[in-house]
Design an enzyme around this catalytic site. Structure first.
Site, PDB file in Angstrom:
ATOM      1  N   PRO A 263       0.848  -1.230   0.099  1.00 13.02           N
ATOM      2  CA  PRO A 263      -0.051  -0.104  -0.022  1.00 13.02           C
ATOM      3  C   PRO A 263       0.951   1.312  -0.150  1.00 13.02           C
ATOM      4  O   PRO A 263       1.836   1.361   0.733  1.00 13.02           O
ATOM      5  CB  PRO A 263      -0.698  -0.138   1.370  1.00 13.02           C
ATOM      6  CG  PRO A 263      -0.764  -1.605   1.719  1.00 13.02           C
ATOM      7  CD  PRO A 263       0.714  -2.229   1.142  1.00 13.02           C
ATOM      8  N   GLY A 266       2.302   3.849  -5.014  1.00 11.02           N
ATOM      9  CA  GLY A 266       1.845   4.735  -6.248  1.00 11.02           C
ATOM     10  C   GLY A 266       1.213   4.002  -7.278  1.00 11.02           C
ATOM     11  O   GLY A 266       0.936   4.395  -8.418  1.00 11.02           O
ATOM     12  N   GLU A 484      17.994   1.306  26.637  1.00 11.44           N
ATOM     13  CA  GLU A 484      18.165   2.055  25.292  1.00 11.44           C
ATOM     14  C   GLU A 484      19.663   2.036  24.957  1.00 11.44           C
ATOM     15  O   GLU A 484      20.037   1.840  23.797  1.00 11.44           O
ATOM     16  CB  GLU A 484      17.706   3.544  25.241  1.00 11.44           C
ATOM     17  CG  GLU A 484      16.009   3.547  25.463  1.00 11.44           C
ATOM     18  CD  GLU A 484      15.518   2.800  24.199  1.00 11.44           C
ATOM     19  OE1 GLU A 484      15.897   2.522  23.282  1.00 11.44           O
ATOM     20  OE2 GLU A 484      14.332   2.107  24.632  1.00 11.44           O
TER      21      GLU A 484
END
Length: 686
Positions: A263, A266, A484
């Site tokens: 999706p 284009g 992190e």
């Protein structure tokens, strides 16, 4: 009270009982009502007389059928004789007469709601006369009192009426049959003089939007990042504009082009571009517009669409989301009688069947689920070309950004090439949304140009969600910081992983912190085992940092998403890529990998229980090896991790260059990568 009794009461309640002077009872005088005045037809009725038989039948069938059904007549009931019901008496006065013993006889009508009583009235000229009493039902006390007084009473049951029964029959059967007959009469003769679709109310008409000279406002210059697809479509335009150029050498126009891709890549934009460039009539519709609740509508609309297209040939027909009507037959619950399959069969016939031909009609279809399409629809002769419109690469993303950034004021410091490198996996629609979000953010901040800051924040917002409130200092914030930094350190020290772009503690969406990586320039379609394994190590780095720094009892649920992604990638290494000790086998069922629920239910696994156990063991081996490598990175570089956490807690966002500079003060990154690669190779061959 029934409608019959109600009308009777209204008519007779105004007729008094008169007595002649001669002593006899005079007959009741009835006044014959004057005949109803017939009003001559007005101008509106004369106009109604000019209506066609079609509207007349439709109005009669619907209006009379619905009106009489809503007001169904009640059954005829026994009513009081008309000649004895003209004198009324209230219920309370009737009870007084009953208590006084003046009631001689009572007849009950209409299910006990009306009584006709013979009353002995000394004040009247005729001592015994009959009166009508409206009762509140038939109370048990009244019956008991009648028995106690010795009054003769009787109840008269409901008597069927032939007229009412005939009217019931007419309402139940006559008007529905009249309505069906009107539909059958008007559908083939009134709406189908040419022999086309013969469904009523225009249900068989195609809903395709027709444009003789399409003005979509889109040309091939507006389409970027899909050069191969553009080339194929430009050839189609040449076929339509200059057919003699190709027919001279024996070539024929392709009957269909199928656009396949994720999706937002284009596909519909390409269809708009070819409509604007070809200069021929253009029909456009969605695959869902064929199917309705009535049987046969889909096939009728397909016939009508191609009849209109052949009459306007040469022309283009664009069917968006064709998987709504072209999915594989036999997979639905209805089997071969499914309405969708009838529509598909008609579509196959029109495109290249016994009645189909080279009529100058080119069908362009788009789908993002080609695996569920019927094989007969995909064969040459129907869709001669299958064009893949995939996610753009770095160069394609840069071209798309140039198209969408042409009408926006960008700061000179914004490099669209860098933005293209930072947006791997973005489709054309995502990139258009990125530039629009950046422009909105710049306007919100009162800037007259889009800067790098707006671009970065827009990428973060699209990928991770809206920015949340910063966490307060405490154990939770420190744990997220170690998590992190663990991702960033393990990824940086493992060969084959992408570079760290930034580490942040600013919450976005459901994530309390994020680590961003900058993809390299390698072809994303060709990924080595080393790169996949490095991604697994980096994904487990946060969990490894929690366990090593805080201990196993303090491990949190923050790594749940990381574990899901790691397990999915490791299983694909074993079942799809053949990167395990099981060997180079493709162990995944293609149907099971698709998104269609029905196909997944029908797919049968061909592997044995032992092979399934071997696959699980191989997946566990890969994940365990990667987890050991991640924990080793954290243990050997604890000092660097602590310093990086302190800086991150203070700034909340740490750039990639600053991160690598601090890490390089404690460890030789290149040497560590080489040693990690050697240890990983030893584990793989052990």
């Amino acid at each position: 009270m029934s409608p019959t009794a109600m009308s009777l009461t209204t008519t007779t309640s105004r007729l008094p009982i008169c007595r002649a002077q001669g002593g006899g009872v005079a007959k009741e005088k009835r006044t014959t009502p004057p005949p109803a005045k017939i009003t001559p037809p007005s101008s509106s009725s004369s106009e109604a007389a000019g209506l066609s038989r079609r509207r007349l039948l439709q109005s009669a069938g619907l209006g009379l059928g619905l009106g009489l059904t809503a007001a169904r007549p009640a059954r005829a009931e026994a009513t009081a004789p008309e000649e004895v019901t003209s004198n009324r008496m209230s219920y309370s006065r009737f009870l007084e007469y009953l208590d006084a013993g003046a009631v001689k006889k009572v007849d009950f009508f209409e299910n006990g709601t009306v009584a006709v009583a013979e009353v002995d009235d000394a004040a009247a000229l005729s001592r015994v006369h009959r009166v009508k009493v409206q009762l509140p039902g038939l109370p048990a006390e009244l019956v008991r009192k009648l028995r106690d007084k010795g009054v003769d009473f009787a109840a008269h049951p409901v008597e069927p009426s032939a007229g009412v029964m005939l009217l019931d029959l007419l309402v139940n059967f006559g008007f529905p049959l009249l309505f069906v007959a009107s539909l059958l009469w008007r559908s083939p003769t009134m709406n189908n003089p040419g022999g086309g679709p013969s469904l009523p109310f225009g249900l068989g008409k195609s809903k395709a939007k027709f444009q003789m000279e399409p003005k979509t406002g889109v040309t091939f210059d507006d389409v970027a990042g899909v050069d191969e697809a553009k080339q194929d479509f430009q050839e189609i335009v040449q076929f339509l504009k200059f057919p003699e150029k190709f027919t001279a050498v024996g070539a024929r126009t392709p009957k269909g082009v199928l656009l396949v891709g994720p999706p937002g890549t284009g596909k519909t934009l390409l269809a708009k571009a070819i409509a604007g460039e070809a200069g021929v009539p253009f029909f456009s519709l969605s695959g869902s517009e064929f199917i309705e609740m009535f049987v046969g509508v889909g096939a009728s609309r397909v016939r009508d669409l191609f009849d209109r297209a052949k009459a306007s040939a040469p022309c283009l027909v664009f069917i968006d989301e064709i998987d709504a009507v072209g999915r594989q037959r036999g997979a639905g619950i209805g089997g071969g009688n499914d309405e969708r399959e009838q529509t598909l069969n008609q579509l196959l016939t029109e495109m290249d069947g016994f009645g189909g031909g080279d009529g100058g009609v080119v069908v362009i279809a788009a789908t993002n689920r080609p695996e569920i399409l019927d094989a007969a629809l995909l064969r040459p002769g129907r869709f001669d070309r299958r064009v893949s419109v995939g996610l753009p690469d770095v160069r394609g993303r840069e071209e798309i950004l140039l198209v969408h950034g042409a009408n926006k004021r960008l700061d000179p410091g914004v490099s669209l090439a860098v933005v293209a490198m930072r947006t791997p996996g973005f489709s054309g629609a995502d990139l258009a949304n990125l530039m629009n979000e950046a422009a909105i953010l710049a306007g919100r901040r009162g800037k007259d140009r889009i800067t790098v800051s707006e671009i970065d924040d827009s990428i973060d917002r699209i990928v991770a969600g809206l920015e949340g409130t910063s966490m307060t200092d405490g154990k939770s914030k420190m744990l997220v910081a170690y998590h992190e930094i663990g991702h960033a350190v393990c990824a940086t020290l493992t060969a084959g992983h992408d570079e760290v772009q930034k580490v942040t503690l600013i919450p976005r969406g459901q994530a309390r912190g994020l680590t961003w990586f900058l993809p390299g320039e390698e072809d994303p379609a060709l990924v080595s085992r080393q790169q996949i394994f490095a991604g697994i190590v980096g994904g487990l780095g946060g969990r490894a940092a929690e366990e090593v720094v805080f201990g196993e009892p303090e491990v949190t649920t923050g790594a749940a998403g990381d574990l899901q992604q790691v397990t999915r990638v490791a299983r694909r290494m074993v079942t799809a890529f053949g990167m395990s000790e099981i060997g180079p086998w493709a162990l995944a069922e293609p149907a099971a990998q698709g998104g269609d629920v029905v196909l997944r239910m029908l797919a049968r696994s061909s592997m044995s229980e032992r092979l399934a156990a071997d696959i699980d063991a191989a997946v566990r081996t890969i994940v365990d090896e990667a987890y050991e490598v991640a924990k080793a990175h954290v243990r050997r570089n604890r000092a660097a991790i602590d310093q990086l956490v302190d800086v991150l807690m203070e700034k909340e966002t740490l750039g990639g260059d600053e991160f690598r500079a601090i890490l390089s003060e404690h460890v030789d990154i290149g040497k560590e990568r080489r040693e990690t690669a050697a240890r990983t190779q030893q584990l793989a061959t052990a």
